[in-house]
Scaffold this motif. Structure first.
Motif, PDB file in Angstrom:
ATOM      1  N   GLY A 193     -43.067 -17.978   1.864  1.00 40.21           N
ATOM      2  CA  GLY A 193     -44.064 -17.660   0.852  1.00 40.21           C
ATOM      3  C   GLY A 193     -44.719 -18.914   0.286  1.00 40.21           C
ATOM      4  O   GLY A 193     -45.324 -18.882  -0.792  1.00 40.21           O
ATOM      5  N   GLY A 194     -44.589 -20.008   0.991  1.00 38.09           N
ATOM      6  CA  GLY A 194     -45.165 -21.276   0.551  1.00 38.09           C
ATOM      7  C   GLY A 194     -44.197 -22.167  -0.198  1.00 38.09           C
ATOM      8  O   GLY A 194     -44.484 -23.342  -0.429  1.00 38.09           O
TER       9      GLY A 194
ATOM     10  N   TYR B 279     -49.522 -31.685   1.956  1.00 35.24           N
ATOM     11  CA  TYR B 279     -50.297 -32.007   3.159  1.00 35.24           C
ATOM     12  C   TYR B 279     -50.193 -30.887   4.195  1.00 35.24           C
ATOM     13  O   TYR B 279     -51.144 -30.657   4.971  1.00 35.24           O
ATOM     14  CB  TYR B 279     -49.869 -33.355   3.748  1.00 35.24           C
ATOM     15  N   GLU B 280     -49.056 -30.158   4.215  1.00 36.58           N
ATOM     16  CA  GLU B 280     -48.940 -29.059   5.165  1.00 36.58           C
ATOM     17  C   GLU B 280     -49.754 -27.844   4.719  1.00 36.58           C
ATOM     18  O   GLU B 280     -50.256 -27.091   5.557  1.00 36.58           O
ATOM     19  CB  GLU B 280     -47.471 -28.693   5.370  1.00 36.58           C
ATOM     20  N   ILE B 281     -49.894 -27.649   3.419  1.00 34.46           N
ATOM     21  CA  ILE B 281     -50.799 -26.600   2.946  1.00 34.46           C
ATOM     22  C   ILE B 281     -52.217 -26.925   3.402  1.00 34.46           C
ATOM     23  O   ILE B 281     -52.964 -26.042   3.861  1.00 34.46           O
ATOM     24  CB  ILE B 281     -50.752 -26.479   1.407  1.00 34.46           C
TER      25      ILE B 281
ATOM     26  N   LEU C   1     -55.563 -36.011   9.195  1.00 33.99           N
ATOM     27  CA  LEU C   1     -56.659 -35.736   8.262  1.00 33.99           C
ATOM     28  C   LEU C   1     -56.124 -35.197   6.944  1.00 33.99           C
ATOM     29  O   LEU C   1     -56.574 -35.606   5.865  1.00 33.99           O
ATOM     30  CB  LEU C   1     -57.642 -34.745   8.880  1.00 33.99           C
ATOM     31  N   ALA C   2     -55.148 -34.300   7.018  1.00 31.75           N
ATOM     32  CA  ALA C   2     -54.561 -33.744   5.798  1.00 31.75           C
ATOM     33  C   ALA C   2     -53.938 -34.852   4.947  1.00 31.75           C
ATOM     34  O   ALA C   2     -54.139 -34.912   3.731  1.00 31.75           O
ATOM     35  CB  ALA C   2     -53.513 -32.692   6.151  1.00 31.75           C
ATOM     36  N   LYS C   3     -53.193 -35.748   5.592  1.00 33.15           N
ATOM     37  CA  LYS C   3     -52.552 -36.835   4.848  1.00 33.15           C
ATOM     38  C   LYS C   3     -53.585 -37.825   4.309  1.00 33.15           C
ATOM     39  O   LYS C   3     -53.415 -38.380   3.213  1.00 33.15           O
ATOM     40  CB  LYS C   3     -51.535 -37.547   5.738  1.00 33.15           C
TER      41      LYS C   3
END
Length: 233
Positions: A29-30, A36-38, A55-57
């Motif tokens: 459920g998160g 960064y993974e979200i 890119l997220a990081k």
């Protein structure tokens, strides 16, 4: 070396990562999923293939947090290599969906009896803004929110507010009460002398017309301050 071993060697290091991350997110459920993974999960919808973790990081490194990434100005996001229009649109849609959910919760019941939901919405909407924004919540006689409007956007440390215009708009909406909300881009929500004086001017102008000022909330990244709780109204 077998054919299977050879095939494994040719696969990118992130092979299967998307499926594993989606499964982990759905099962938890998160909970426990880092920022960064979200962001990776959001970026999967933009990039059908490839590794989006760098890119997220990079976005987190540029802005400091997930909330700051979602709230950042497009010009700032564009500084990050690989962040184009499609990425920015995905981030802004995600933020808008979250704000609408919080706003819906805040408006379901009278504001005074639903104070935490109201605070959650105001903080999410304003705490990462780079310039001052002044908003007004207009309430009816049952303290139900009938309008939430941004009145002014200012500079990094000042927003002009005109009590006469605030009261004029309240009369147009037939509002019985007001809640003022603005942010401090510095992050510190401590009210300034100008904040206190402006609040008193609005309260005085509104009271002449029979309109009550419930509170003035100042939002910053370090929290919020209620001028009523501080005894400044």
């Amino acid at each position: 070396m077998t054919a299977a071993d050879d095939d494994a060697d040719t696969k990118p290091h992130y092979h299967g990562h998307r499926a594993r991350l989606r499964t982990r997110f759905l099962e938890s459920g998160g909970a426990g999923i880092p920022d960064y993974e979200i962001l990776e999960l959001i970026l999967f919808g933009v990039f059908r293939n490839g590794d989006v973790k760098p890119l997220a990081k990079a976005l987190i490194a540029e802005c400091g947090s997930l909330g700051a990434v979602l709230s950042a100005a497009p010009e700032r996001l564009m500084k990050v290599p690989g962040c184009g229009e499609a990425v920015i649109a995905a981030l802004k849609v995600t933020r808008e969906a979250g704000l609408r959910l919080l706003k819906e919760d805040a408006m379901q019941r009278p504001a005074i009896s639903n104070w935490q939901a109201l605070l959650d919405y105001c903080r999410a909407a304003l705490q990462h803004e780079g310039v001052e924004q002044f908003r007004i919540l207009f309430l009816d006689r049952k303290n139900q929110i009938i309008a939430d409007e941004a009145q002014q956007r200012g500079t990094v440390d000042h927003t002009p507010v005109y009590p006469r215009e605030v009261v004029k708009r309240a009369l147009e909406l037939n509002a019985a009460a007001l809640i003022l909300v603005h942010n401090h881009p510095s992050g510190d929500p401590t009210p300034s002398r100008a904040d206190v004086e402006m609040t008193r001017q609005v309260r005085q102008a509104a009271s002449v017309m029979g309109i009550e000022l419930h509170d003035h909330l100042i939002v910053g990244r370090k929290g919020h301050v209620s001028l009523r709780e501080k005894g400044l109204i």
